[in-house]
Design a protein around this motif. Structure first.
Motif, PDB file in Angstrom:
ATOM      1  N   ASN A 160     -10.043 -10.408   4.693  1.00 20.28           N
ATOM      2  CA  ASN A 160      -9.406  -9.246   4.074  1.00 20.28           C
ATOM      3  C   ASN A 160      -9.642  -9.247   2.569  1.00 20.28           C
ATOM      4  N   ASP A 161      -9.881  -8.071   2.032  1.00 23.96           N
ATOM      5  CA  ASP A 161      -9.971  -7.915   0.580  1.00 23.96           C
ATOM      6  C   ASP A 161      -8.578  -7.626   0.031  1.00 23.96           C
ATOM      7  N   GLY A 163      -5.641  -5.543  -1.839  1.00 26.09           N
ATOM      8  CA  GLY A 163      -5.325  -4.114  -1.801  1.00 26.09           C
ATOM      9  C   GLY A 163      -4.700  -3.724  -0.476  1.00 26.09           C
ATOM     10  N   ASP A 164      -4.582  -2.438  -0.260  1.00 21.69           N
ATOM     11  CA  ASP A 164      -3.993  -1.912   0.980  1.00 21.69           C
ATOM     12  C   ASP A 164      -2.644  -2.560   1.289  1.00 21.69           C
ATOM     13  N   ASN A 165      -1.807  -2.733   0.263  1.00 19.16           N
ATOM     14  CA  ASN A 165      -0.477  -3.348   0.393  1.00 19.16           C
ATOM     15  C   ASN A 165      -0.530  -4.801   0.860  1.00 19.16           C
ATOM     16  N   ARG A 166      -1.694  -5.438   0.714  1.00 22.87           N
ATOM     17  CA  ARG A 166      -1.806  -6.848   1.090  1.00 22.87           C
ATOM     18  C   ARG A 166      -1.271  -7.713  -0.041  1.00 22.87           C
ATOM     19  N   LYS A 167      -0.528  -8.732   0.324  1.00 25.88           N
ATOM     20  CA  LYS A 167      -0.030  -9.708  -0.637  1.00 25.88           C
ATOM     21  C   LYS A 167      -0.844 -10.979  -0.476  1.00 25.88           C
TER      22      LYS A 167
END
Length: 183
Positions: A160-161, A163-167
């Motif tokens: 996963n990069d 962004g996209d609400n990723r922590k």
């Protein structure tokens, strides 16, 4: 110590170098600027010094070079075979060397935890953060299957990069085996 080549374990288990390697672990190349955006608390001079050591130690390599505004921007990536200590490297490690490597690893885990806990908005419940220990009994075959399941899940997430609400989350493991007769 000058002039002596550091072992792969020494290169990888330094807290700053481990974080640089972790920023590249998804297999995608990053520029210095992209890595520094992910590692904002590492001073620039320190970052460059440790990046240089990782390149000289063949842990990281220059994947690509591209001209940008009159200079050359380098894209760095991990030398896949260099980020893990394999059986050949581990078989001759003494107990004392294992303890020294483990202590370096623990310092890295402590530094990561300290960075988390002292954030203004750290919230264990909301962040789903924590520390856990589980003891279980398994045959070697069951354990290998368990490791493969975890490995597959972690590899999926590593790709996963941001962004996209990723922590950004850090998952650390320590595994030991009890060889006592009562186990």
């Amino acid at each position: 110590m000058k002039g002596l080549k550091e072992s792969k374990a020494d290169l990888l288990l330094h807290p700053v170098r481990m974080r640089i390697v972790q920023s590249l672990i998804n297999g995608k190349g990053l520029t210095v600027q992209q890595m520094q955006q992910r590692l904002t608390d590492i001073p620039q001079a320190s970052f460059y010094r440790h990046l240089k050591k990782l390149v000289e130690g063949d842990v990281i390599h220059v994947l690509d070079e591209r001209p940008v505004r009159g200079t050359v921007e380098k894209v760095y990536a991990i030398q896949k075979e260099s980020v893990n200590l394999g059986p050949d490297e581990l078989k001759n490690v003494t107990k004392e060397e294992h303890m020294a490597m483990f202590m370096k690893y623990i310092v890295t885990v402590l530094n990561d935890f300290e960075r988390y806990i002292y954030q203004e908005d750290a919230d264990f419940v909301k962040d789903m953060a924590g520390y856990r220990q589980a003891t279980f009994y398994a045959t070697d075959e069951e354990y290998v299957e368990f490791l493969q399941t975890i490995g597959k899940s972690v590899r999926t997430l590593i790709e996963n990069d941001p962004g996209d609400n990723r922590k950004k989350r850090t998952f650390s493991t320590i595994v030991t085996t009890d060889h006592s007769p009562s186990s």
